[in-house]
Design a protein around this motif. Structure first.
Motif, short mmCIF file in Angstrom:
data_model
loop_
_atom_site.label_atom_id
_atom_site.label_comp_id
_atom_site.label_asym_id
_atom_site.label_seq_id
_atom_site.Cartn_x
_atom_site.Cartn_y
_atom_site.Cartn_z
N GLU A 293 -57.00 64.59 -132.74
CA GLU A 293 -56.91 65.41 -131.53
C GLU A 293 -58.08 65.17 -130.59
N ASN A 294 -59.08 64.41 -131.03
CA ASN A 294 -60.25 64.12 -130.21
C ASN A 294 -59.99 62.87 -129.37
N GLU A 295 -59.70 63.06 -128.08
CA GLU A 295 -59.35 61.94 -127.21
C GLU A 295 -60.48 60.92 -127.10
N GLY A 296 -61.71 61.40 -127.12
CA GLY A 296 -62.84 60.50 -127.03
C GLY A 296 -62.93 59.58 -128.22
N GLU A 297 -62.67 60.12 -129.41
CA GLU A 297 -62.72 59.31 -130.63
C GLU A 297 -61.57 58.31 -130.66
N VAL A 298 -60.40 58.74 -130.21
CA VAL A 298 -59.25 57.83 -130.15
C VAL A 298 -59.52 56.72 -129.15
N ALA A 299 -60.07 57.09 -127.99
CA ALA A 299 -60.36 56.09 -126.95
C ALA A 299 -61.38 55.07 -127.45
N ASP A 300 -62.40 55.54 -128.15
CA ASP A 300 -63.42 54.62 -128.68
C ASP A 300 -62.80 53.59 -129.62
N TYR A 301 -61.85 54.03 -130.42
CA TYR A 301 -61.23 53.09 -131.36
C TYR A 301 -60.31 52.11 -130.64
N LEU A 302 -59.63 52.59 -129.61
CA LEU A 302 -58.80 51.70 -128.80
C LEU A 302 -59.65 50.63 -128.12
N ILE A 303 -60.83 51.00 -127.71
CA ILE A 303 -61.76 50.04 -127.09
C ILE A 303 -62.14 48.96 -128.11
N LYS A 304 -62.37 49.37 -129.35
CA LYS A 304 -62.69 48.40 -130.40
C LYS A 304 -61.53 47.41 -130.59
N ILE A 305 -60.30 47.92 -130.59
CA ILE A 305 -59.14 47.05 -130.74
C ILE A 305 -59.05 46.08 -129.57
N LEU A 306 -59.25 46.60 -128.37
CA LEU A 306 -59.14 45.78 -127.16
C LEU A 306 -60.23 44.72 -127.10
N LYS A 307 -61.37 45.00 -127.69
CA LYS A 307 -62.48 44.03 -127.72
C LYS A 307 -62.39 43.08 -128.91
N GLY A 308 -61.34 43.24 -129.70
CA GLY A 308 -61.17 42.36 -130.86
C GLY A 308 -62.07 42.72 -132.02
N GLU A 309 -62.50 43.97 -132.08
CA GLU A 309 -63.41 44.41 -133.13
C GLU A 309 -62.72 45.25 -134.21
N ALA A 310 -61.42 45.50 -134.04
CA ALA A 310 -60.70 46.31 -135.02
C ALA A 310 -59.26 45.80 -135.15
N PHE A 311 -58.58 46.30 -136.16
CA PHE A 311 -57.24 45.91 -136.56
C PHE A 311 -57.17 44.41 -136.82
N ASP A 312 -56.34 43.65 -136.09
CA ASP A 312 -56.16 42.23 -136.42
C ASP A 312 -57.05 41.31 -135.60
N ARG A 313 -57.98 41.88 -134.83
CA ARG A 313 -58.99 41.13 -134.06
C ARG A 313 -58.39 40.24 -132.96
N THR A 314 -57.17 40.53 -132.53
CA THR A 314 -56.55 39.73 -131.47
C THR A 314 -56.89 40.26 -130.08
N GLY A 315 -57.40 41.49 -130.02
CA GLY A 315 -57.67 42.10 -128.73
C GLY A 315 -56.44 42.69 -128.08
N LEU A 316 -55.36 42.82 -128.85
CA LEU A 316 -54.10 43.34 -128.31
C LEU A 316 -53.83 44.75 -128.82
N ILE A 317 -53.43 45.63 -127.91
CA ILE A 317 -52.93 46.95 -128.28
C ILE A 317 -51.43 46.85 -128.24
N TYR A 318 -50.81 46.77 -129.41
CA TYR A 318 -49.38 46.51 -129.50
C TYR A 318 -48.56 47.70 -129.01
#
Length: 445
Positions: A293-318
């Motif tokens: 429910e914390n939008e800031g925490e969710v946004a921070d993780y989305l930024i990691k995905i977009l920068k290729g630092e999380a999930f599959d490291r492709t930089g894509l938000i599927y």
């Protein structure tokens, strides 16, 4: 020579300098420089509308999807208002070009029900004896095997292609369900349950009854699966799998070869398998974000995905962005609204809210990281996997369900190509390999 040396040769001799694509104005992916698709054909079957061109500038607009000129939102709305399933009406519309009367729809639905069962010994000889760990692979092989059961397999008359199309559309749920059951038994070592398809059920009801041991389902479950089938049935002539069907059909080959090509295309993660990537990403987000429910925490993780630092490291938000839709994907909107009701019934509402939060945050996060004002909308893949998950449908059936739906569009486009195409599709490729003098074998090093 070891295998690495062979691989090196393959890699080196298939590289093409990226600058050459610009030099020769190559339409990579059959797309223009502004991202619009290269116009390669005409169709009356479906239209995807996501932007307008104004003096050479691409202007985003709310997304619209039309089947034979009818807004898909109207198809969905009226089916719901009349408390009936909509996929059979959609199939009829795509194949015949007109909305059916009540009597025509009932007759057509009965025809599909009569044709659900596979030919004699087909399940035993084709599916059970040669199962596959991948349902799409088994589906493609099953489609090709139908050729051997058809005395008029090579007949390219519109009448015969229509017969073959209706047979395949009716059989797809049964072939998928049996392939899944065979996979569960022979690869997952579970008990084998094979149900006969009912003749009076809708496509959505048929599939749910075939893949569940107890054959039970609720009306809401069948309704939302029916909605997913309606929304995936057609998406214009340019999507990869439909274009593949046009391409193969233009060579005057048989229906089974053309539809199997569509299945092969849809199998890819860049096409029909995209919602599987979404589900993997969402599992990663749920683990990486403590407070959904914390939008800031969710946004921070989305930024990691977009920068290729999380999930599959492709930089894509599927599940975000689309080749045509800009402001909105009407399929995603319709599916999301129905998914909310299912989430409440199934106890997934907290997870549904996480999806909504991500949908809201992605454009902001994308602008922050990429510095771009490009319109990004949530696409249908973002919610379809979640819906199937709530229905208890296993991941390996996500793309096959897409095929059960899209085969209606493929068959409509095949008919159009046979009737109006007239020429084999043969785009140009420029060879950039330099000319080389031949070297006698004794002088080669």
């Amino acid at each position: 020579m070891d295998s690495n040396s062979y691989l090196y040769k393959v890699l080196e001799n298939n590289k093409i300098d990226p600058e050459l694509y610009t030099k020769y104005n190559v339409k990579r992916g059959l797309r223009n420089a502004d991202g619009t698709g290269v116009l390669v054909g005409l169709t009356r079957v479906g239209d995807v509308h996501g932007y307008i061109m104004d003096e050479g500038e691409r202007i985003p607009v709310d997304g619209k999807l039309y089947y034979r000129g009818y807004d898909v939102e109207d198809l969905v709305y009226h089916a719901a208002q009349e408390q009936r399933y909509g996929f059979e009406e959609t199939i009829y519309l795509l194949l015949f070009g007109d909305l059916p009367t009540k009597a025509e729809l009932e007759e057509f639905s009965d025809l599909l029900g009569e044709k659900r069962a596979l030919p004699n010994n087909f399940a035993e000889d084709t599916i059970m004896k040669v199962p596959s760990p991948d349902i799409m692979n088994k589906l493609a092989r099953s489609v090709l095997t139908c050729y051997a059961y058809d005395d008029r397999a090579e007949d390219l008359s519109p009448e015969n292609i229509l017969r073959q199309s209706i047979d395949l559309i009716a059989r797809f749920p049964t072939m998928v369900a049996y392939a899944y059951m065979a996979k569960k038994h022979y690869y997952d070592h579970e008990s084998l349950f094979i149900h006969s398809p009912g003749k009076t059920k809708s496509t959505a009801e048929t599939l749910l009854s075939l893949i569940r041991q107890d054959q039970k389902f609720t009306r809401l479950e069948a309704e939302i699966l029916d909605l997913a089938l309606v929304l995936h049935a057609e998406h214009g002539g340019g999507n990869n799998s439909t274009f593949a069907v046009h391409l193969i059909s233009s060579a005057d080959t048989d229906t089974y070869s053309a539809i199997a090509a569509g299945v092969g295309s849809l199998k890819g993660f860049k096409h029909g398998g995209a919602n599987i990537k979404v589900m993997g990403m969402m599992e990663d987000i749920k683990k990486g974000v403590k407070n959904w429910e914390n939008e800031g925490e969710v946004a921070d993780y989305l930024i990691k995905i977009l920068k290729g630092e999380a999930f599959d490291r492709t930089g894509l938000i599927y599940g975000q962005g689309h080749a045509v839709y800009t402001i909105s994907d009407p399929r995603a909107t319709l599916l999301r609204n129905k998914a909310e009701a299912l989430a409440k019934e199934k106890g997934f509402y907290e997870e549904f809210n996480l999806y909504r939060t991500i949908e809201t945050l992605v454009p902001k996060v994308f602008k922050q990281v990429k510095g771009s004002d490009k319109s990004i909308c949530t696409n249908v893949d973002f919610y379809s996997g979640f819906v199937y998950h709530m229905l208890g449908i296993p991941t390996e059936l996500y793309t096959p369900i897409f095929a059960i739906s899209r085969v209606a569009g493929w068959c409509a486009h095949r008919m159009e190509e046979i009737i109006s195409g007239g020429r084999i599709i043969r785009p140009a490729y420029k060879c950039v390999q330099p000319r080389l003098p031949f070297i006698p074998i004794a002088d080669r090093k």
